[in-house]
Design a protein around this motif. Structure first.
Motif, mmCIF file in Angstrom:
data_model
loop_
_atom_site.group_PDB
_atom_site.id
_atom_site.type_symbol
_atom_site.label_atom_id
_atom_site.label_comp_id
_atom_site.label_asym_id
_atom_site.label_seq_id
_atom_site.Cartn_x
_atom_site.Cartn_y
_atom_site.Cartn_z
ATOM 1 N N TYR A 256 0.853 -1.195 0.000
ATOM 2 C CA TYR A 256 0.000 0.000 0.000
ATOM 3 C C TYR A 256 0.884 1.238 0.000
ATOM 4 O O TYR A 256 1.714 1.420 0.910
ATOM 5 C CB TYR A 256 -0.923 -0.009 1.223
ATOM 6 C CG TYR A 256 -1.863 1.165 1.308
ATOM 7 C CD1 TYR A 256 -3.086 1.145 0.656
ATOM 8 C CD2 TYR A 256 -1.511 2.296 2.051
ATOM 9 C CE1 TYR A 256 -3.951 2.216 0.740
ATOM 10 C CE2 TYR A 256 -2.372 3.373 2.137
ATOM 11 C CZ TYR A 256 -3.586 3.333 1.482
ATOM 12 O OH TYR A 256 -4.445 4.401 1.557
ATOM 13 N N GLN A 257 0.722 2.078 -1.026
ATOM 14 C CA GLN A 257 1.544 3.279 -1.125
ATOM 15 C C GLN A 257 0.947 4.387 -0.266
ATOM 16 O O GLN A 257 -0.161 4.834 -0.491
ATOM 17 C CB GLN A 257 1.649 3.744 -2.579
ATOM 18 C CG GLN A 257 2.671 4.854 -2.783
ATOM 19 C CD GLN A 257 2.909 5.135 -4.254
ATOM 20 O OE1 GLN A 257 2.123 4.725 -5.101
ATOM 21 N NE2 GLN A 257 3.977 5.847 -4.570
ATOM 22 N N GLN A 262 -0.124 0.109 6.801
ATOM 23 C CA GLN A 262 0.827 -0.928 6.396
ATOM 24 C C GLN A 262 0.105 -2.257 6.360
ATOM 25 O O GLN A 262 -0.506 -2.673 7.338
ATOM 26 C CB GLN A 262 2.002 -1.001 7.371
ATOM 27 C CG GLN A 262 2.938 -2.185 7.107
ATOM 28 C CD GLN A 262 4.034 -2.305 8.128
ATOM 29 O OE1 GLN A 262 4.817 -1.396 8.304
ATOM 30 N NE2 GLN A 262 4.079 -3.441 8.827
ATOM 31 N N LEU A 263 0.158 -2.934 5.231
ATOM 32 C CA LEU A 263 -0.458 -4.246 5.093
ATOM 33 C C LEU A 263 0.459 -5.323 5.683
ATOM 34 O O LEU A 263 1.672 -5.138 5.805
ATOM 35 C CB LEU A 263 -0.747 -4.550 3.621
ATOM 36 C CG LEU A 263 -1.726 -3.599 2.919
ATOM 37 C CD1 LEU A 263 -1.839 -3.948 1.448
ATOM 38 C CD2 LEU A 263 -3.097 -3.660 3.580
ATOM 39 N N GLY A 264 -0.136 -6.452 6.031
ATOM 40 C CA GLY A 264 0.648 -7.525 6.629
ATOM 41 C C GLY A 264 1.698 -8.088 5.693
ATOM 42 O O GLY A 264 2.825 -8.397 6.105
ATOM 43 N N TRP A 321 9.407 4.528 -1.825
ATOM 44 C CA TRP A 321 8.182 4.407 -2.623
ATOM 45 C C TRP A 321 6.935 4.595 -1.755
ATOM 46 O O TRP A 321 5.954 5.204 -2.167
ATOM 47 C CB TRP A 321 8.152 3.040 -3.294
ATOM 48 C CG TRP A 321 6.861 2.727 -3.989
ATOM 49 C CD1 TRP A 321 6.467 3.122 -5.227
ATOM 50 C CD2 TRP A 321 5.775 1.945 -3.453
ATOM 51 N NE1 TRP A 321 5.216 2.643 -5.518
ATOM 52 C CE2 TRP A 321 4.756 1.921 -4.437
ATOM 53 C CE3 TRP A 321 5.556 1.273 -2.244
ATOM 54 C CZ2 TRP A 321 3.555 1.242 -4.254
ATOM 55 C CZ3 TRP A 321 4.364 0.592 -2.069
ATOM 56 C CH2 TRP A 321 3.390 0.586 -3.054
ATOM 57 N N LYS A 322 7.001 4.101 -0.528
ATOM 58 C CA LYS A 322 5.828 4.132 0.342
ATOM 59 C C LYS A 322 5.627 5.487 1.000
ATOM 60 O O LYS A 322 4.508 5.999 1.071
ATOM 61 C CB LYS A 322 5.948 3.051 1.418
ATOM 62 C CG LYS A 322 4.738 2.937 2.336
ATOM 63 C CD LYS A 322 4.896 1.773 3.284
ATOM 64 C CE LYS A 322 3.679 1.677 4.209
ATOM 65 N NZ LYS A 322 2.444 1.396 3.452
ATOM 66 N N THR A 323 6.699 6.072 1.506
ATOM 67 C CA THR A 323 6.568 7.298 2.308
ATOM 68 C C THR A 323 6.974 8.555 1.550
ATOM 69 O O THR A 323 6.599 9.658 1.957
ATOM 70 C CB THR A 323 7.423 7.193 3.573
ATOM 71 O OG1 THR A 323 8.805 7.107 3.196
ATOM 72 C CG2 THR A 323 7.048 5.947 4.376
#
Length: 336
Positions: A256-257, A262-264, A321-323
Protein backbone atom coordinates in the motif's frame (compact mmCIF):
# COMPACT_ATOMS: atom_id res chain seq x y z
CA UNK A 1 -57.34 38.24 22.87
CA UNK A 2 -59.83 37.64 20.09
CA UNK A 3 -61.56 34.25 19.67
CA UNK A 4 -59.73 33.77 16.36
CA UNK A 5 -56.32 34.32 18.02
CA UNK A 6 -57.23 31.88 20.79
CA UNK A 7 -58.20 29.30 18.18
CA UNK A 8 -54.88 29.72 16.36
CA UNK A 9 -52.99 29.42 19.64
CA UNK A 10 -54.92 26.28 20.53
CA UNK A 11 -54.21 24.71 17.13
CA UNK A 12 -50.51 25.57 17.46
CA UNK A 13 -50.34 24.02 20.94
CA UNK A 14 -52.05 20.86 19.73
CA UNK A 15 -49.65 20.64 16.77
CA UNK A 16 -46.57 21.13 18.95
CA UNK A 17 -47.76 18.65 21.58
CA UNK A 18 -48.56 16.06 18.92
CA UNK A 19 -45.11 16.52 17.37
CA UNK A 20 -43.44 16.12 20.76
CA UNK A 21 -45.55 13.06 21.48
CA UNK A 22 -44.66 11.66 18.06
CA UNK A 23 -40.94 12.17 18.72
CA UNK A 24 -41.24 10.61 22.17
CA UNK A 25 -43.06 7.63 20.67
CA UNK A 26 -40.28 7.08 18.16
CA UNK A 27 -37.60 7.34 20.85
CA UNK A 28 -39.53 4.86 23.01
CA UNK A 29 -39.86 2.52 20.05
CA UNK A 30 -36.13 2.72 19.34
CA UNK A 31 -35.35 2.05 23.00
CA UNK A 32 -37.67 -0.97 22.88
CA UNK A 33 -35.94 -2.33 19.76
CA UNK A 34 -32.58 -1.63 21.37
CA UNK A 35 -33.47 -3.64 24.48
CA UNK A 36 -34.26 -6.72 22.38
CA UNK A 37 -30.65 -6.97 21.24
CA UNK A 38 -27.87 -8.12 23.54
CA UNK A 39 -25.51 -5.51 22.13
CA UNK A 40 -28.15 -2.83 21.63
CA UNK A 41 -27.82 -3.05 17.84
CA UNK A 42 -31.08 -2.36 15.94
CA UNK A 43 -31.78 -4.00 12.57
CA UNK A 44 -33.51 -1.58 10.20
CA UNK A 45 -35.09 -2.03 6.78
CA UNK A 46 -36.61 0.28 4.17
CA UNK A 47 -39.83 0.74 6.15
CA UNK A 48 -38.32 1.28 9.60
CA UNK A 49 -35.64 3.55 8.15
CA UNK A 50 -38.32 5.74 6.63
CA UNK A 51 -40.25 5.79 9.92
CA UNK A 52 -37.28 6.84 12.06
CA UNK A 53 -35.50 9.12 9.58
CA UNK A 54 -37.25 10.40 6.47
CA UNK A 55 -40.69 10.63 8.10
CA UNK A 56 -39.37 12.62 11.08
CA UNK A 57 -38.93 16.36 10.74
CA UNK A 58 -35.56 17.82 11.63
CA UNK A 59 -34.18 18.42 14.13
CA UNK A 60 -34.77 14.90 15.40
CA UNK A 61 -34.22 14.21 19.10
CA UNK A 62 -31.68 11.48 18.25
CA UNK A 63 -28.85 10.51 15.92
CA UNK A 64 -28.44 7.16 14.18
CA UNK A 65 -25.13 5.48 13.42
CA UNK A 66 -25.83 3.09 10.56
CA UNK A 67 -23.72 0.08 9.51
CA UNK A 68 -24.31 -1.09 5.95
CA UNK A 69 -24.09 -4.86 5.60
CA UNK A 70 -24.45 -7.44 2.82
CA UNK A 71 -24.75 -11.11 3.77
CA UNK A 72 -23.68 -12.28 0.32
CA UNK A 73 -20.29 -10.57 0.78
CA UNK A 74 -19.44 -12.18 4.13
CA UNK A 75 -17.35 -14.81 2.34
CA UNK A 76 -14.95 -12.14 1.03
CA UNK A 77 -12.22 -11.90 3.71
CA UNK A 78 -10.72 -8.73 2.25
CA UNK A 79 -13.91 -6.80 3.11
CA UNK A 80 -13.95 -8.04 6.75
CA UNK A 81 -17.68 -7.32 7.01
CA UNK A 82 -18.32 -9.91 9.72
CA UNK A 83 -15.41 -8.67 11.84
CA UNK A 84 -16.36 -5.02 11.38
CA UNK A 85 -20.00 -5.71 12.28
CA UNK A 86 -18.86 -7.48 15.46
CA UNK A 87 -16.67 -4.48 16.31
CA UNK A 88 -19.63 -2.19 15.61
CA UNK A 89 -21.78 -4.18 18.05
CA UNK A 90 -18.99 -3.97 20.66
CA UNK A 91 -19.02 -0.17 20.34
CA UNK A 92 -22.82 -0.23 20.71
CA UNK A 93 -22.76 -2.36 23.87
CA UNK A 94 -19.89 -0.29 25.31
CA UNK A 95 -21.81 2.93 24.72
CA UNK A 96 -24.83 1.54 26.58
CA UNK A 97 -22.67 0.16 29.40
CA UNK A 98 -20.81 3.42 29.93
CA UNK A 99 -23.75 5.83 29.64
CA UNK A 100 -27.19 6.33 31.12
CA UNK A 101 -30.33 8.08 29.87
CA UNK A 102 -30.79 10.63 28.45
CA UNK A 103 -27.44 10.18 26.63
CA UNK A 104 -28.32 6.65 25.55
CA UNK A 105 -31.51 8.01 23.96
CA UNK A 106 -29.56 10.51 21.85
CA UNK A 107 -27.67 7.95 19.75
CA UNK A 108 -28.82 4.58 18.40
CA UNK A 109 -26.59 2.02 16.70
CA UNK A 110 -28.32 0.36 13.76
CA UNK A 111 -27.47 -1.88 10.84
CA UNK A 112 -29.12 -2.44 7.49
CA UNK A 113 -28.79 -5.39 5.11
CA UNK A 114 -28.58 -5.02 1.34
CA UNK A 115 -31.10 -7.71 0.31
CA UNK A 116 -33.68 -6.37 2.74
CA UNK A 117 -33.10 -2.67 1.99
CA UNK A 118 -31.86 -2.09 -1.54
CA UNK A 119 -33.89 1.12 -1.78
CA UNK A 120 -32.16 2.57 1.28
CA UNK A 121 -28.74 1.70 -0.14
CA UNK A 122 -29.58 3.64 -3.31
CA UNK A 123 -31.01 6.57 -1.33
CA UNK A 124 -27.78 6.86 0.63
CA UNK A 125 -25.73 6.38 -2.53
CA UNK A 126 -23.79 3.48 -1.04
CA UNK A 127 -22.09 1.38 -3.72
CA UNK A 128 -19.11 -0.04 -1.82
CA UNK A 129 -18.64 -1.79 1.52
CA UNK A 130 -17.66 -1.52 4.33
CA UNK A 131 -19.60 1.66 4.98
CA UNK A 132 -20.77 3.46 8.13
CA UNK A 133 -22.80 6.68 8.23
CA UNK A 134 -23.90 9.03 10.97
CA UNK A 135 -27.31 10.63 10.45
CA UNK A 136 -27.44 13.55 12.87
CA UNK A 137 -30.54 15.35 14.15
CA UNK A 138 -30.40 17.95 11.37
CA UNK A 139 -29.20 15.68 8.56
CA UNK A 140 -30.95 14.00 5.67
CA UNK A 141 -29.90 10.80 3.97
CA UNK A 142 -27.69 12.42 1.33
CA UNK A 143 -25.88 14.87 3.63
CA UNK A 144 -25.21 12.35 6.39
CA UNK A 145 -21.55 11.92 7.36
CA UNK A 146 -19.69 8.78 6.20
CA UNK A 147 -16.83 7.31 8.18
CA UNK A 148 -13.49 7.48 6.40
CA UNK A 149 -12.45 4.15 4.84
CA UNK A 150 -8.95 4.52 6.24
CA UNK A 151 -10.29 4.53 9.81
CA UNK A 152 -11.64 0.97 9.63
CA UNK A 153 -8.16 -0.42 10.33
CA UNK A 154 -8.47 0.45 14.04
CA UNK A 155 -11.89 -1.19 14.28
CA UNK A 156 -13.88 -0.38 17.44
CA UNK A 157 -11.49 2.33 18.64
CA UNK A 158 -11.78 4.34 15.43
CA UNK A 159 -15.56 3.89 15.38
CA UNK A 160 -15.78 5.25 18.92
CA UNK A 161 -13.58 8.22 17.99
CA UNK A 162 -15.79 8.91 14.98
CA UNK A 163 -18.88 8.98 17.19
CA UNK A 164 -17.28 11.23 19.79
CA UNK A 165 -15.96 13.69 17.20
CA UNK A 166 -19.30 14.02 15.38
CA UNK A 167 -21.87 13.84 18.20
CA UNK A 168 -20.09 15.26 21.28
CA UNK A 169 -21.20 12.10 23.10
CA UNK A 170 -18.70 9.97 25.00
CA UNK A 171 -18.59 6.28 24.15
CA UNK A 172 -16.26 5.48 27.02
CA UNK A 173 -13.87 2.52 27.30
CA UNK A 174 -14.43 -0.38 24.91
CA UNK A 175 -15.66 -3.53 26.71
CA UNK A 176 -14.68 -6.64 24.77
CA UNK A 177 -16.02 -10.09 25.63
CA UNK A 178 -13.57 -12.33 27.57
CA UNK A 179 -11.30 -14.57 25.53
CA UNK A 180 -12.41 -17.69 27.43
CA UNK A 181 -15.74 -18.53 28.99
CA UNK A 182 -16.05 -19.62 32.62
CA UNK A 183 -16.35 -23.31 31.71
CA UNK A 184 -13.34 -23.10 29.41
CA UNK A 185 -11.26 -21.53 32.18
CA UNK A 186 -12.26 -24.33 34.57
CA UNK A 187 -11.26 -27.02 32.05
CA UNK A 188 -7.99 -25.24 31.31
CA UNK A 189 -7.16 -25.00 35.03
CA UNK A 190 -7.87 -28.72 35.55
CA UNK A 191 -5.69 -29.62 32.56
CA UNK A 192 -2.78 -27.50 33.84
CA UNK A 193 -3.01 -29.03 37.33
CA UNK A 194 -2.94 -32.53 35.85
CA UNK A 195 -0.02 -31.69 33.57
CA UNK A 196 2.22 -30.07 36.23
CA UNK A 197 3.58 -33.39 37.70
CA UNK A 198 4.63 -34.65 34.25
CA UNK A 199 6.25 -31.31 33.47
CA UNK A 200 8.26 -31.35 36.70
CA UNK A 201 9.47 -34.88 35.96
CA UNK A 202 10.67 -33.85 32.48
CA UNK A 203 12.34 -30.70 33.84
CA UNK A 204 14.30 -32.62 36.47
CA UNK A 205 15.39 -35.16 33.86
CA UNK A 206 16.46 -32.43 31.42
CA UNK A 207 14.28 -33.84 28.63
CA UNK A 208 12.17 -30.82 27.65
CA UNK A 209 12.44 -28.72 24.49
CA UNK A 210 13.77 -25.92 26.68
CA UNK A 211 17.00 -27.90 27.02
CA UNK A 212 17.54 -28.08 23.24
CA UNK A 213 19.86 -25.31 21.90
CA UNK A 214 18.25 -25.54 18.44
CA UNK A 215 14.91 -24.46 19.91
CA UNK A 216 16.50 -21.36 21.44
CA UNK A 217 18.22 -20.61 18.12
CA UNK A 218 14.95 -20.88 16.19
CA UNK A 219 13.17 -18.84 18.87
CA UNK A 220 15.71 -16.02 18.67
CA UNK A 221 15.34 -15.88 14.87
CA UNK A 222 11.56 -15.79 15.24
CA UNK A 223 11.71 -12.96 17.79
CA UNK A 224 14.04 -11.01 15.49
CA UNK A 225 11.71 -11.49 12.51
CA UNK A 226 8.68 -10.64 14.66
CA UNK A 227 10.27 -7.38 15.81
CA UNK A 228 11.47 -6.11 12.42
CA UNK A 229 8.42 -7.15 10.34
CA UNK A 230 5.89 -5.02 12.23
CA UNK A 231 3.93 -8.13 13.23
CA UNK A 232 2.92 -6.57 16.55
CA UNK A 233 1.50 -3.57 14.68
CA UNK A 234 -0.48 -5.94 12.44
CA UNK A 235 -1.87 -7.83 15.42
CA UNK A 236 -2.83 -4.74 17.43
CA UNK A 237 -4.38 -2.94 14.45
CA UNK A 238 -5.69 -6.21 12.92
CA UNK A 239 -4.29 -5.26 9.55
CA UNK A 240 -5.21 -7.42 6.55
CA UNK A 241 -2.50 -9.27 4.66
CA UNK A 242 -3.65 -7.72 1.38
CA UNK A 243 -6.42 -5.66 -0.22
CA UNK A 244 -8.46 -6.03 -3.39
CA UNK A 245 -7.64 -3.53 -6.12
CA UNK A 246 -10.61 -1.16 -6.42
CA UNK A 247 -9.94 -0.59 -10.11
CA UNK A 248 -9.56 -4.29 -10.90
CA UNK A 249 -11.21 -6.68 -8.37
CA UNK A 250 -9.34 -9.61 -9.91
CA UNK A 251 -6.02 -8.19 -8.63
CA UNK A 252 -4.69 -8.12 -5.07
CA UNK A 253 -2.71 -5.27 -3.51
CA UNK A 254 0.14 -6.45 -1.26
CA UNK A 255 1.97 -3.12 -0.94
CA UNK A 256 0.00 0.00 0.00
CA UNK A 257 1.54 3.28 -1.13
CA UNK A 258 1.20 5.81 1.68
CA UNK A 259 2.48 6.15 5.23
CA UNK A 260 -0.98 5.95 6.79
CA UNK A 261 -1.35 2.18 6.61
CA UNK A 262 0.83 -0.93 6.40
CA UNK A 263 -0.46 -4.25 5.09
CA UNK A 264 0.65 -7.52 6.63
CA UNK A 265 2.30 -8.80 3.44
CA UNK A 266 4.58 -5.79 3.05
CA UNK A 267 5.64 -6.01 6.69
CA UNK A 268 6.53 -9.68 6.29
CA UNK A 269 8.42 -8.96 3.05
CA UNK A 270 10.57 -6.27 4.69
CA UNK A 271 10.98 -8.43 7.79
CA UNK A 272 12.21 -11.30 5.60
CA UNK A 273 14.85 -9.04 4.01
CA UNK A 274 16.02 -7.83 7.41
CA UNK A 275 16.17 -11.41 8.69
CA UNK A 276 18.26 -12.52 5.71
CA UNK A 277 20.77 -9.76 6.44
CA UNK A 278 20.82 -10.61 10.15
CA UNK A 279 21.36 -14.33 9.52
CA UNK A 280 24.16 -13.66 7.04
CA UNK A 281 25.94 -11.36 9.48
CA UNK A 282 25.51 -13.92 12.27
CA UNK A 283 26.89 -16.64 10.03
CA UNK A 284 29.94 -14.55 9.08
CA UNK A 285 30.75 -13.64 12.69
CA UNK A 286 30.06 -17.03 14.28
CA UNK A 287 30.34 -19.67 11.58
CA UNK A 288 32.58 -18.43 8.81
CA UNK A 289 35.43 -17.64 11.22
CA UNK A 290 35.71 -21.39 11.95
CA UNK A 291 36.54 -22.18 8.32
CA UNK A 292 40.29 -22.62 7.90
CA UNK A 293 40.42 -22.00 4.14
CA UNK A 294 40.97 -18.25 3.60
CA UNK A 295 39.77 -18.35 -0.02
CA UNK A 296 36.47 -19.90 0.98
CA UNK A 297 36.10 -17.26 3.68
CA UNK A 298 36.62 -14.46 1.18
CA UNK A 299 34.22 -15.87 -1.41
CA UNK A 300 31.46 -16.50 1.14
CA UNK A 301 31.99 -13.08 2.73
CA UNK A 302 31.80 -11.27 -0.60
CA UNK A 303 28.64 -13.20 -1.49
CA UNK A 304 27.05 -12.46 1.92
CA UNK A 305 27.92 -8.75 1.70
CA UNK A 306 26.51 -8.55 -1.84
CA UNK A 307 23.22 -10.18 -0.80
CA UNK A 308 23.02 -7.95 2.28
CA UNK A 309 23.64 -4.86 0.16
CA UNK A 310 20.87 -5.83 -2.30
CA UNK A 311 18.45 -6.58 0.53
CA UNK A 312 19.08 -3.26 2.28
CA UNK A 313 18.84 -1.44 -1.06
CA UNK A 314 15.42 -3.03 -1.65
CA UNK A 315 14.25 -1.97 1.82
CA UNK A 316 15.38 1.60 1.17
CA UNK A 317 13.61 1.58 -2.20
CA UNK A 318 10.34 0.32 -0.67
CA UNK A 319 10.54 2.92 2.11
CA UNK A 320 11.04 5.70 -0.44
CA UNK A 321 8.18 4.41 -2.62
CA UNK A 322 5.83 4.13 0.34
CA UNK A 323 6.57 7.30 2.31
CA UNK A 324 8.26 9.57 -0.23
CA UNK A 325 11.24 10.09 2.07
CA UNK A 326 14.64 9.55 0.51
CA UNK A 327 17.81 8.18 2.08
CA UNK A 328 21.03 9.59 0.68
CA UNK A 329 24.60 8.51 1.22
CA UNK A 330 27.43 10.99 1.57
CA UNK A 331 31.16 10.48 1.11
CA UNK A 332 33.41 11.78 3.87
CA UNK A 333 34.63 15.28 3.04
CA UNK A 334 38.27 14.13 3.21
CA UNK A 335 37.59 11.78 0.26
CA UNK A 336 36.69 14.60 -2.13
Amino acid sequence: MSPFSKLLLLILMVFVSSAIASDDERVSELVSLQSRSKSGLIRLNDQSLARFLTAVKTPRPYSILLFFDAAQLHDKPELRLTELRNEFSIVSSSFLANNNPPNTNKLFFCDIEFKESQLSFSQFGVNALPHIRLIGPNMGLKDSEPMDQGDFSRLADSMAEFVESKTNLSVGPIHRPPLFSRNQLVLLTVFILLWIPFLLKKLLAGQTILHDPKVWLAGSVFVYFFSVSGAMHNIIRKMPMFLVDRNDPSKLVFFYQGSGMQLGAEGFAVGFLYTVVGLLLAFMTHGLVRVSNVSVQRVVMIFALLVSFLAVKQVVYLDNWKTGYGIHGFWPSSWN
